[in-house]
Design a protein around this motif. Structure first.
Motif, PDB file in Angstrom:
ATOM      1  N   ASP A 136     -71.524 -77.528 -45.955  1.00  0.00           N
ATOM      2  CA  ASP A 136     -70.160 -78.012 -46.139  1.00  0.00           C
ATOM      3  C   ASP A 136     -69.918 -79.063 -45.060  1.00  0.00           C
ATOM      4  OD1 ASP A 136     -67.459 -78.506 -46.276  1.00  0.00           O
ATOM      5  OD2 ASP A 136     -66.871 -76.406 -46.475  1.00  0.00           O
ATOM      6  N   HIS A 137     -69.674 -80.299 -45.469  1.00  0.00           N
ATOM      7  CA  HIS A 137     -69.542 -81.382 -44.481  1.00  0.00           C
ATOM      8  C   HIS A 137     -68.341 -81.184 -43.560  1.00  0.00           C
ATOM      9  CE1 HIS A 137     -72.766 -84.199 -45.604  1.00  0.00           C
ATOM     10  NE2 HIS A 137     -72.627 -83.672 -46.806  1.00  0.00           N
ATOM     11  N   ALA A 138     -67.437 -80.277 -43.927  1.00  0.00           N
ATOM     12  CA  ALA A 138     -66.304 -79.990 -43.053  1.00  0.00           C
ATOM     13  C   ALA A 138     -66.667 -78.949 -41.996  1.00  0.00           C
ATOM     14  CB  ALA A 138     -65.118 -79.495 -43.874  1.00  0.00           C
ATOM     15  N   ASP A 139     -67.799 -78.277 -42.169  1.00  0.00           N
ATOM     16  CA  ASP A 139     -68.209 -77.235 -41.240  1.00  0.00           C
ATOM     17  C   ASP A 139     -68.667 -77.822 -39.904  1.00  0.00           C
ATOM     18  OD1 ASP A 139     -67.683 -75.370 -43.107  1.00  0.00           O
ATOM     19  OD2 ASP A 139     -69.764 -74.935 -43.633  1.00  0.00           O
ATOM     20  N   ALA A 140     -68.618 -76.987 -38.874  1.00  0.00           N
ATOM     21  CA  ALA A 140     -69.196 -77.375 -37.588  1.00  0.00           C
ATOM     22  C   ALA A 140     -70.710 -77.460 -37.738  1.00  0.00           C
ATOM     23  CB  ALA A 140     -68.818 -76.356 -36.522  1.00  0.00           C
ATOM     24  N   PHE A 141     -71.342 -78.382 -37.004  1.00  0.00           N
ATOM     25  CA  PHE A 141     -72.781 -78.598 -37.152  1.00  0.00           C
ATOM     26  C   PHE A 141     -73.594 -77.368 -36.748  1.00  0.00           C
ATOM     27  CE2 PHE A 141     -71.295 -83.071 -36.498  1.00  0.00           C
ATOM     28  CZ  PHE A 141     -71.594 -83.503 -37.775  1.00  0.00           C
ATOM     29  N   ARG A 142     -73.047 -76.563 -35.847  1.00  0.00           N
ATOM     30  CA  ARG A 142     -73.803 -75.396 -35.388  1.00  0.00           C
ATOM     31  C   ARG A 142     -73.965 -74.338 -36.470  1.00  0.00           C
ATOM     32  NH1 ARG A 142     -68.841 -75.007 -32.803  1.00  0.00           N
ATOM     33  NH2 ARG A 142     -67.554 -73.201 -33.374  1.00  0.00           N
ATOM     34  N   ILE A 149     -87.237 -68.062 -49.560  1.00  0.00           N
ATOM     35  CA  ILE A 149     -86.294 -69.144 -49.309  1.00  0.00           C
ATOM     36  C   ILE A 149     -84.872 -68.613 -49.403  1.00  0.00           C
ATOM     37  CG2 ILE A 149     -85.376 -71.343 -50.153  1.00  0.00           C
ATOM     38  CD1 ILE A 149     -88.056 -71.735 -48.915  1.00  0.00           C
ATOM     39  N   VAL A 150     -84.075 -68.861 -48.360  1.00  0.00           N
ATOM     40  CA  VAL A 150     -82.655 -68.509 -48.366  1.00  0.00           C
ATOM     41  C   VAL A 150     -81.857 -69.809 -48.386  1.00  0.00           C
ATOM     42  CG1 VAL A 150     -80.788 -67.333 -47.154  1.00  0.00           C
ATOM     43  CG2 VAL A 150     -83.123 -66.397 -47.057  1.00  0.00           C
ATOM     44  N   VAL A 151     -81.081 -70.013 -49.448  1.00  0.00           N
ATOM     45  CA  VAL A 151     -80.347 -71.274 -49.613  1.00  0.00           C
ATOM     46  C   VAL A 151     -79.015 -71.216 -48.880  1.00  0.00           C
ATOM     47  CG1 VAL A 151     -79.289 -72.848 -51.276  1.00  0.00           C
ATOM     48  CG2 VAL A 151     -81.444 -71.707 -51.839  1.00  0.00           C
ATOM     49  N   HIS A 152     -78.737 -72.273 -48.128  1.00  0.00           N
ATOM     50  CA  HIS A 152     -77.456 -72.414 -47.426  1.00  0.00           C
ATOM     51  C   HIS A 152     -76.857 -73.761 -47.808  1.00  0.00           C
ATOM     52  CE1 HIS A 152     -74.452 -72.331 -44.196  1.00  0.00           C
ATOM     53  NE2 HIS A 152     -74.836 -73.560 -43.873  1.00  0.00           N
ATOM     54  N   GLU A 153     -75.719 -73.727 -48.490  1.00  0.00           N
ATOM     55  CA  GLU A 153     -75.064 -74.974 -48.895  1.00  0.00           C
ATOM     56  C   GLU A 153     -74.285 -75.543 -47.713  1.00  0.00           C
ATOM     57  OE1 GLU A 153     -71.639 -76.551 -52.007  1.00  0.00           O
ATOM     58  OE2 GLU A 153     -72.817 -74.772 -52.525  1.00  0.00           O
ATOM     59  N   LEU A 211     -84.166 -78.904 -43.988  1.00  0.00           N
ATOM     60  CA  LEU A 211     -82.917 -79.616 -44.221  1.00  0.00           C
ATOM     61  C   LEU A 211     -83.183 -80.735 -45.218  1.00  0.00           C
ATOM     62  CD1 LEU A 211     -79.926 -80.199 -43.311  1.00  0.00           C
ATOM     63  CD2 LEU A 211     -80.912 -81.633 -41.504  1.00  0.00           C
ATOM     64  N   VAL A 212     -82.388 -80.829 -46.280  1.00  0.00           N
ATOM     65  CA  VAL A 212     -82.614 -81.818 -47.327  1.00  0.00           C
ATOM     66  C   VAL A 212     -81.507 -82.879 -47.301  1.00  0.00           C
ATOM     67  CG1 VAL A 212     -82.876 -82.203 -49.805  1.00  0.00           C
ATOM     68  CG2 VAL A 212     -83.763 -80.106 -48.771  1.00  0.00           C
ATOM     69  N   ASN A 213     -81.913 -84.144 -47.202  1.00  0.00           N
ATOM     70  CA  ASN A 213     -81.032 -85.316 -47.360  1.00  0.00           C
ATOM     71  C   ASN A 213     -80.042 -85.560 -46.216  1.00  0.00           C
ATOM     72  OD1 ASN A 213     -82.288 -85.567 -49.821  1.00  0.00           O
ATOM     73  ND2 ASN A 213     -80.451 -85.341 -51.073  1.00  0.00           N
ATOM     74  N   ASP A 214     -79.539 -84.535 -45.573  1.00  0.00           N
ATOM     75  CA  ASP A 214     -78.467 -84.691 -44.584  1.00  0.00           C
ATOM     76  C   ASP A 214     -79.047 -85.055 -43.220  1.00  0.00           C
ATOM     77  OD1 ASP A 214     -76.213 -84.557 -42.983  1.00  0.00           O
ATOM     78  OD2 ASP A 214     -75.412 -82.771 -43.972  1.00  0.00           O
ATOM     79  N   ASP A 215     -78.923 -86.338 -42.848  1.00  0.00           N
ATOM     80  CA  ASP A 215     -79.505 -86.781 -41.578  1.00  0.00           C
ATOM     81  C   ASP A 215     -78.447 -87.252 -40.586  1.00  0.00           C
ATOM     82  OD1 ASP A 215     -78.798 -89.118 -42.867  1.00  0.00           O
ATOM     83  OD2 ASP A 215     -80.845 -89.877 -43.067  1.00  0.00           O
ATOM     84  N   ARG A 216     -77.278 -86.590 -40.604  1.00  0.00           N
ATOM     85  CA  ARG A 216     -76.249 -86.918 -39.615  1.00  0.00           C
ATOM     86  C   ARG A 216     -76.764 -86.588 -38.206  1.00  0.00           C
ATOM     87  NH1 ARG A 216     -71.439 -83.459 -41.764  1.00  0.00           N
ATOM     88  NH2 ARG A 216     -73.210 -82.151 -42.399  1.00  0.00           N
ATOM     89  N   PRO A 217     -76.644 -87.532 -37.273  1.00  0.00           N
ATOM     90  CA  PRO A 217     -77.221 -87.336 -35.930  1.00  0.00           C
ATOM     91  C   PRO A 217     -76.748 -86.059 -35.240  1.00  0.00           C
ATOM     92  CG  PRO A 217     -76.591 -89.625 -36.228  1.00  0.00           C
ATOM     93  CD  PRO A 217     -76.082 -88.887 -37.433  1.00  0.00           C
ATOM     94  N   ALA A 218     -75.470 -85.723 -35.343  1.00  0.00           N
ATOM     95  CA  ALA A 218     -74.955 -84.538 -34.664  1.00  0.00           C
ATOM     96  C   ALA A 218     -75.580 -83.259 -35.213  1.00  0.00           C
ATOM     97  CB  ALA A 218     -73.429 -84.472 -34.786  1.00  0.00           C
ATOM     98  N   LEU A 219     -75.806 -83.228 -36.523  1.00  0.00           N
ATOM     99  CA  LEU A 219     -76.442 -82.056 -37.137  1.00  0.00           C
ATOM    100  C   LEU A 219     -77.889 -81.926 -36.683  1.00  0.00           C
ATOM    101  CD1 LEU A 219     -76.574 -79.692 -39.082  1.00  0.00           C
ATOM    102  CD2 LEU A 219     -76.965 -81.332 -40.947  1.00  0.00           C
ATOM    103  N   ALA A 259     -81.313 -75.675 -46.090  1.00  0.00           N
ATOM    104  CA  ALA A 259     -79.959 -76.211 -45.928  1.00  0.00           C
ATOM    105  C   ALA A 259     -79.804 -77.461 -46.791  1.00  0.00           C
ATOM    106  CB  ALA A 259     -79.691 -76.530 -44.461  1.00  0.00           C
ATOM    107  N   ILE A 260     -78.849 -77.405 -47.736  1.00  0.00           N
ATOM    108  CA  ILE A 260     -78.709 -78.484 -48.726  1.00  0.00           C
ATOM    109  C   ILE A 260     -77.247 -78.875 -48.903  1.00  0.00           C
ATOM    110  CG2 ILE A 260     -79.541 -79.218 -50.985  1.00  0.00           C
ATOM    111  CD1 ILE A 260     -80.788 -76.524 -51.367  1.00  0.00           C
TER     112      ILE A 260
END
Length: 346
Positions: A107-113, A101-105, A129-137, A68-69
């Motif tokens: 989208d910050h507008a998407d629901a975290f689930r 490896i299956v890449v999933h881009e 998960l790369v770089n994205d450390d939002r607590p809800a995610l 997830a990137i």
């Protein structure tokens, strides 16, 4: 008489495959089709071999991983050289272990689930998960019970495993190097939005405090983002407001990209690096050594992130069903002094 332990030769016979195929499946040393891998694992589990290997932590449990990137870290983004290097070595390491490896881009507008949903949709054994450390995610991934590792991010609540540079201590060491050369007023050029980058600011302040220096000499300059153009604009604006440099003799940048932009702004203002202002970066991307002058920087072991993340993920996948505490792995970094850093001008 004690019962003979079943080995890979027995598993090969029962699964109808070669011994080498069983070895590749168990050790993750070559790509094997999902159908054959599942058959071998099923036989190994039925005869008790899988449990013995899992107890030793030596079973290759990963068959497929969701990567997830965020869009700005995707491989085709030629600005984010740090992510490009991490992903490149991760892909190579996964291929050598026979992991798809299956890449999933993201989208910050998407629901975290949507990240755990995407992992379930492709029947992934784990999530990187790369770089994205939002607590809800991070919380959503944790609740999914899917083994997961965060690369190059910070998870204060320790929801999932993570691999990150030792950002704070490395920044302290880099600033210490500048202080040892005699610099007393130093700009830390950074940007906002990443906890890992905030730790570099903490380390910058640590070095001033450790040396009993006036904290007023630790100047923070915030760029709009991490790209060279953002740094160039921030430094150019600061120089317009401080044409005499206000006593500043060095700039420590929170990323090599920022250092490239800072040096361009200094050159445009008629200033020389390092005779007028020293510049230190952070990351150790390959372009730094080729830059003129060669960039002094913090070398982050970017090529080790992939294998470290896979080992953490493998360990989680092999753990028994009871909840296990998340692990945070910080990789040591090295400060390298090149031509862009020298003593302050007299």
């Amino acid at each position: 008489m004690a019962q003979r332990k079943v080995g890979i030769k027995d598993i090969a016979a029962r699964a109808g495959v070669s011994i080498s195929t069983v070895s590749h499946v168990i050790n993750g040393t070559a790509p094997i089709s999902d159908e054959v891998r599942d058959r071998v694992i099923r036989v190994a589990r039925d005869v008790g071999y899988l449990d013995r290997r899992k107890n030793k932590g030596t079973i290759a449990s990963l068959r497929k991983i969701l990567l997830a990137i965020p869009q700005d870290a995707m491989p085709e983004n030629d600005v984010n050289l740090v992510s490009w290097t991490i992903l490149s070595t991760l892909m190579q390491e996964s291929e050598s272990r026979g992991i798809r490896i299956v890449v999933h881009e993201i989208d910050h507008a998407d629901a975290f689930r949507q990240v755990p949903e995407a992992a379930r949709a492709v029947d992934a054994d784990g999530i990187i998960l790369v770089n994205d450390d939002r607590p809800a995610l991070l919380k959503e991934i944790c609740n999914s019970k899917i083994p997961a590792v965060l690369i190059n991010g910070e998870d204060p609540e320790m929801h999932i495993n993570s691999v990150t540079p030792g950002n704070r201590f490395a920044a302290q060491k880099a600033t210490q190097r500048l202080i040892e050369l005699g610099h007393r007023r130093i700009i830390h050029l950074t940007w906002q939005g990443r906890r890992t980058v905030d730790r570099r600011l903490d380390g910058f302040h640590d070095a001033f405090q450790d040396n009993g220096l006036d904290i007023d000499g630790a100047i923070t300059l915030i760029a709009e983002g991490y790209e060279p153009r953002h740094a160039e604009a921030a430094v150019r604006d600061w120089l317009a407001r401080h044409p005499d440099l206000d006593g500043v003799t060095a700039i420590f940048c929170a990323a090599d990209n920022l250092a490239f932009g800072a040096m361009k702004a200094l050159k445009s203002a008629g200033l020389t690096v390092p005779d007028d202002v020293s510049v230190m970066g952070f990351d150790g991307v390959g372009l730094g050594e080729l830059h003129v002058p060669a960039l002094s920087t913090v070398i982050v072991p970017l090529d080790e992130f992939g294998s470290a993340a896979l080992e953490l993920l493998e360990s989680s996948a092999n753990a028994d069903s009871k909840k296990r505490a998340a692990r945070r792995l910080e990789l040591g970094c090295e400060v390298v002094t090149r031509a862009s850093v020298g003593p302050p001008p007299r």
